[in-house]
Design a protein around this motif. Structure first.
Motif, PDB file in Angstrom:
ATOM      1  N   SER A   2       0.854  -1.171   0.000  1.00 27.90           N
ATOM      2  CA  SER A   2       0.000   0.000   0.000  1.00 27.90           C
ATOM      3  C   SER A   2       0.898   1.232   0.000  1.00 27.90           C
ATOM      4  CB  SER A   2      -0.935  -0.011   1.205  1.00 27.90           C
ATOM      5  OG  SER A   2      -0.201   0.103   2.400  1.00 27.90           O
ATOM      6  N   LEU A   3       0.278   2.361  -0.114  1.00 34.11           N
ATOM      7  CA  LEU A   3       1.002   3.631  -0.104  1.00 34.11           C
ATOM      8  C   LEU A   3       0.752   4.328   1.225  1.00 34.11           C
ATOM      9  CD1 LEU A   3      -0.041   4.784  -3.675  1.00 34.11           C
ATOM     10  CD2 LEU A   3       2.117   3.727  -3.018  1.00 34.11           C
ATOM     11  N   PHE A   4       1.562   5.336   1.514  1.00 33.03           N
ATOM     12  CA  PHE A   4       1.306   6.177   2.678  1.00 33.03           C
ATOM     13  C   PHE A   4       1.682   7.612   2.347  1.00 33.03           C
ATOM     14  CE2 PHE A   4       5.778   5.601   3.317  1.00 33.03           C
ATOM     15  CZ  PHE A   4       6.211   6.651   4.112  1.00 33.03           C
ATOM     16  N   ILE A   5       1.155   8.532   3.123  1.00 37.89           N
ATOM     17  CA  ILE A   5       1.387   9.960   2.914  1.00 37.89           C
ATOM     18  C   ILE A   5       2.314  10.458   4.006  1.00 37.89           C
ATOM     19  CG2 ILE A   5       0.304  12.229   2.783  1.00 37.89           C
ATOM     20  CD1 ILE A   5      -2.222  10.787   1.727  1.00 37.89           C
ATOM     21  N   THR A   6       3.395  11.110   3.610  1.00 40.77           N
ATOM     22  CA  THR A   6       4.370  11.620   4.577  1.00 40.77           C
ATOM     23  C   THR A   6       3.885  12.931   5.193  1.00 40.77           C
ATOM     24  OG1 THR A   6       5.639  12.989   3.032  1.00 40.77           O
ATOM     25  CG2 THR A   6       6.223  10.631   3.165  1.00 40.77           C
ATOM     26  N   ASP A   7       4.601  13.366   6.216  1.00 48.80           N
ATOM     27  CA  ASP A   7       4.222  14.617   6.884  1.00 48.80           C
ATOM     28  C   ASP A   7       4.542  15.854   6.048  1.00 48.80           C
ATOM     29  OD1 ASP A   7       6.963  14.631   7.141  1.00 48.80           O
ATOM     30  OD2 ASP A   7       6.969  14.714   9.321  1.00 48.80           O
ATOM     31  N   GLU A   8       5.034  15.658   4.842  1.00 53.54           N
ATOM     32  CA  GLU A   8       5.240  16.782   3.925  1.00 53.54           C
ATOM     33  C   GLU A   8       3.955  17.155   3.197  1.00 53.54           C
ATOM     34  OE1 GLU A   8       8.566  15.723   1.474  1.00 53.54           O
ATOM     35  OE2 GLU A   8       9.884  15.522   3.211  1.00 53.54           O
ATOM     36  N   CYS A   9       2.878  16.430   3.470  1.00 56.35           N
ATOM     37  CA  CYS A   9       1.570  16.697   2.871  1.00 56.35           C
ATOM     38  C   CYS A   9       1.152  18.134   3.180  1.00 56.35           C
ATOM     39  CB  CYS A   9       0.537  15.719   3.441  1.00 56.35           C
ATOM     40  SG  CYS A   9      -1.163  16.005   2.919  1.00 56.35           S
ATOM     41  N   ILE A  10       0.638  18.834   2.157  1.00 54.03           N
ATOM     42  CA  ILE A  10       0.198  20.218   2.331  1.00 54.03           C
ATOM     43  C   ILE A  10      -1.325  20.338   2.368  1.00 54.03           C
ATOM     44  CG2 ILE A  10       2.306  21.212   1.360  1.00 54.03           C
ATOM     45  CD1 ILE A  10       0.731  21.580  -1.303  1.00 54.03           C
ATOM     46  N   GLU A  18      -9.173  11.238  -6.189  1.00 59.67           N
ATOM     47  CA  GLU A  18      -8.565  10.383  -7.220  1.00 59.67           C
ATOM     48  C   GLU A  18      -8.556   8.912  -6.839  1.00 59.67           C
ATOM     49  OE1 GLU A  18      -7.673  11.408 -10.254  1.00 59.67           O
ATOM     50  OE2 GLU A  18      -8.410  13.375  -9.636  1.00 59.67           O
ATOM     51  N   CYS A  19      -8.725   8.588  -5.562  1.00 61.26           N
ATOM     52  CA  CYS A  19      -8.613   7.207  -5.104  1.00 61.26           C
ATOM     53  C   CYS A  19      -9.879   6.417  -5.429  1.00 61.26           C
ATOM     54  CB  CYS A  19      -8.348   7.156  -3.605  1.00 61.26           C
ATOM     55  SG  CYS A  19      -8.160   5.471  -3.000  1.00 61.26           S
ATOM     56  N   PRO A  20      -9.768   5.402  -6.298  1.00 63.79           N
ATOM     57  CA  PRO A  20     -10.959   4.633  -6.663  1.00 63.79           C
ATOM     58  C   PRO A  20     -11.471   3.710  -5.553  1.00 63.79           C
ATOM     59  CG  PRO A  20      -9.024   3.666  -7.656  1.00 63.79           C
ATOM     60  CD  PRO A  20      -8.577   4.938  -6.990  1.00 63.79           C
ATOM     61  N   LEU A  37      -7.412  -0.675   2.290  1.00 64.02           N
ATOM     62  CA  LEU A  37      -8.157  -0.321   1.087  1.00 64.02           C
ATOM     63  C   LEU A  37      -7.256   0.065  -0.086  1.00 64.02           C
ATOM     64  CD1 LEU A  37     -11.048   1.810   2.633  1.00 64.02           C
ATOM     65  CD2 LEU A  37     -11.136  -0.560   1.849  1.00 64.02           C
ATOM     66  N   CYS A  38      -6.002   0.346   0.186  1.00 61.31           N
ATOM     67  CA  CYS A  38      -5.091   0.781  -0.877  1.00 61.31           C
ATOM     68  C   CYS A  38      -4.582  -0.414  -1.681  1.00 61.31           C
ATOM     69  CB  CYS A  38      -3.908   1.543  -0.289  1.00 61.31           C
ATOM     70  SG  CYS A  38      -2.727   2.089  -1.545  1.00 61.31           S
ATOM     71  N   THR A  39      -4.786  -0.340  -2.994  1.00 61.09           N
ATOM     72  CA  THR A  39      -4.280  -1.364  -3.904  1.00 61.09           C
ATOM     73  C   THR A  39      -3.281  -0.774  -4.897  1.00 61.09           C
ATOM     74  OG1 THR A  39      -6.049  -1.025  -5.509  1.00 61.09           O
ATOM     75  CG2 THR A  39      -6.439  -2.679  -3.781  1.00 61.09           C
ATOM     76  N   GLN A  40      -2.807   0.444  -4.641  1.00 57.63           N
ATOM     77  CA  GLN A  40      -1.976   1.179  -5.597  1.00 57.63           C
ATOM     78  C   GLN A  40      -2.691   1.290  -6.938  1.00 57.63           C
ATOM     79  OE1 GLN A  40       2.237   0.410  -5.932  1.00 57.63           O
ATOM     80  NE2 GLN A  40       2.243  -0.636  -3.954  1.00 57.63           N
ATOM     81  N   CYS A  41      -3.981   1.322  -6.904  1.00 57.39           N
ATOM     82  CA  CYS A  41      -4.858   1.416  -8.073  1.00 57.39           C
ATOM     83  C   CYS A  41      -4.834   0.172  -8.950  1.00 57.39           C
ATOM     84  CB  CYS A  41      -4.566   2.681  -8.892  1.00 57.39           C
ATOM     85  SG  CYS A  41      -5.049   4.196  -8.044  1.00 57.39           S
ATOM     86  N   TYR A  45      -6.234   1.225 -12.522  1.00 56.66           N
ATOM     87  CA  TYR A  45      -5.319   1.985 -13.373  1.00 56.66           C
ATOM     88  C   TYR A  45      -3.938   1.319 -13.386  1.00 56.66           C
ATOM     89  CZ  TYR A  45      -8.844   5.600 -12.574  1.00 56.66           C
ATOM     90  OH  TYR A  45     -10.016   6.296 -12.489  1.00 56.66           O
ATOM     91  N   ASP A  46      -3.109   1.751 -14.313  1.00 58.17           N
ATOM     92  CA  ASP A  46      -1.740   1.225 -14.414  1.00 58.17           C
ATOM     93  C   ASP A  46      -0.812   1.817 -13.365  1.00 58.17           C
ATOM     94  OD1 ASP A  46      -2.407  -0.378 -16.568  1.00 58.17           O
ATOM     95  OD2 ASP A  46      -1.841   1.144 -18.039  1.00 58.17           O
ATOM     96  N   GLU A  47      -1.140   3.014 -12.875  1.00 58.88           N
ATOM     97  CA  GLU A  47      -0.304   3.694 -11.886  1.00 58.88           C
ATOM     98  C   GLU A  47      -1.183   4.267 -10.781  1.00 58.88           C
ATOM     99  OE1 GLU A  47       1.588   6.716 -14.225  1.00 58.88           O
ATOM    100  OE2 GLU A  47       3.139   5.364 -14.924  1.00 58.88           O
ATOM    101  N   PRO A  48      -0.636   4.398  -9.573  1.00 58.02           N
ATOM    102  CA  PRO A  48      -1.409   5.014  -8.497  1.00 58.02           C
ATOM    103  C   PRO A  48      -1.780   6.456  -8.848  1.00 58.02           C
ATOM    104  CG  PRO A  48       0.504   3.872  -7.609  1.00 58.02           C
ATOM    105  CD  PRO A  48       0.660   3.915  -9.103  1.00 58.02           C
TER     106      PRO A  48
END
Length: 83
Positions: A2-10, A18-20, A37-41, A45-48
């Motif tokens: 899965s993916l994660f969001i770093t604390d650099e998020c604005i 965008e997340c299906p 729930l994250c499947t990297q799309c 899709y072909d890319e997240p």
């Protein structure tokens, strides 16, 4: 993985719609990704898509949740059945 969001998020709000799989939501301080729930799309899709739209490149692979492409596809299929 899965993916994660770093604390650099604005908190720009562009990733969430965008997340299906509806895996992205607003956390206490920044957006967060639900690893269940994250499947990297995979399956959609072909890319997240969240990585494609993030202006600060703060969405990374979550090494704490390793998954193969096949495991991500199985998760996608399970999520689709629940919808």
């Amino acid at each position: 993985m899965s993916l994660f969001i770093t604390d650099e998020c604005i908190n720009c709000d562009v990733c969430e719609p965008e997340c299906p799989n509806d895996a992205i939501s607003q956390g206490e301080e920044i957006y967060e990704i639900n690893p269940n729930l994250c499947t990297q799309c995979v399956g959609h899709y072909d890319e997240p898509q969240c990585q494609q739209v993030c202006p600060v490149d703060c969405i990374l692979i979550d090494e704490e949740h390793p998954e193969s492409h096949e495991e991500l596809m199985a998760k996608y299929e399970k999520i689709i059945q629940l919808k």
